[in-house]
Design a protein around this motif. Structure first.
Motif: not given
Length: 268
Positions: A4-11, A26-46
């Motif tokens: 679940v990306t955008g885990a802290g958002g409205k949906t 499930y794995r809830a991710v966003g900028r502050g998650s561990v590991p982090p997920f940042v759309w502008e940083r594809p290196d965080t996606w793997t």
């Protein structure tokens, strides 16, 4: 495992609630998650895609010019990671959002597109919350009508699509059942809150200036361009996505306002 990306958002957080209640991993991710997920940083996606079976894709700037290329790159990364199902939250009447849909639809994976209208929760959780609570909110929307949708309904559709193959290959046009002008939305909020709430129509340039102190010039420009695009009447027709996906009618905006007011969200 469901991502679940955008885990802290409205949906996102509503989808997480539903997955939790149903016992799904499930794995809830966003900028502050561990590991982090940042759309502008594809290196965080793997790292966040490892072991994932289905992914809920929520990009906060899907209306921006560069979004389709980002979604295409993410879909490629998801495919390489062995993801089997994608569910994209898209925006109704948004050109770049609809281009982003193509990356998901052409992925070769099981997929569902949830194309959502104007969120009722924009008045309780978004930028318009302070205005609605304070008695006046401004938008460059004129007298256009919107079929306001409750994020609870969006979350129901998304959760069904993530967990049930019957929704594979579908595009759901998810809206409320009734059209409201923003004047009428203000009246509904005010009636539920027990005090006057007013909609103030403004021009695009004035709206940009109102936004800049809150979101900065780049996001302000994106919001202005989005408003110029979607508030032209193109969305003045309810969709049938909730009925098609869930076999029931959408939650009603008037009922949403009453429920929200009872929580004190507009008690300023």
């Amino acid at each position: 495992m469901i991502l679940v990306t955008g885990a802290g958002g409205k949906t996102g957080r509503r989808v997480i609630d539903r997955l939790t209640d149903a016992g799904h991993d499930y794995r809830a991710v966003g900028r502050g998650s561990v590991p982090p997920f940042v759309w502008e940083r594809p290196d965080t996606w793997t790292a966040v895609l490892a072991g994932v079976r289905a992914a809920y894709i929520v990009h906060p700037e899907l209306a921006a010019t560069g979004a389709p290329a980002v979604i295409e790159e993410f879909v490629a990364a998801a495919t390489a990671a062995g993801v089997q199902r994608l569910v994209l939250l898209s925006g109704r009447g948004e050109t770049n959002a609809e281009l982003s849909e193509k990356a998901v639809q052409n992925s070769g994976l099981a997929h569902t597109v949830v194309r959502a209208g104007w969120f009722a929760q924009n008045f309780t959780e978004g930028l318009l919350h302070p205005g609605a609570g304070g008695g006046v909110f401004a938008l460059p929307a004129g007298t256009v009508r919107e079929p306001v949708v409750d994020a609870e309904d969006i979350a129901d559709v998304v959760t069904a699509a993530l967990t049930d193959s019957r929704h594979d290959g579908r595009l759901y046009d998810v809206t409320g059942a009734r059209l409201f002008t923003f004047d009428e939305m203000a009246e509904e909020i005010g009636r539920a809150a027990g005090r006057p709430v007013r909609y103030a129509p403004v021009g695009l340039e004035d709206f940009r200036e109102l936004l800049i102190p809150h979101v900065g010039p780049d996001q302000a420009e994106m919001f202005v361009q989005l408003c110029a695009e979607v508030f032209d009447g193109r969305n003045e027709k309810p969709g049938e996505g909730i009925q098609e996906a869930l076999g029931r009618e959408p939650r009603d905006f008037t009922a949403f306002c009453r429920t929200a007011a009872a929580t004190g969200v507009w008690s300023w």
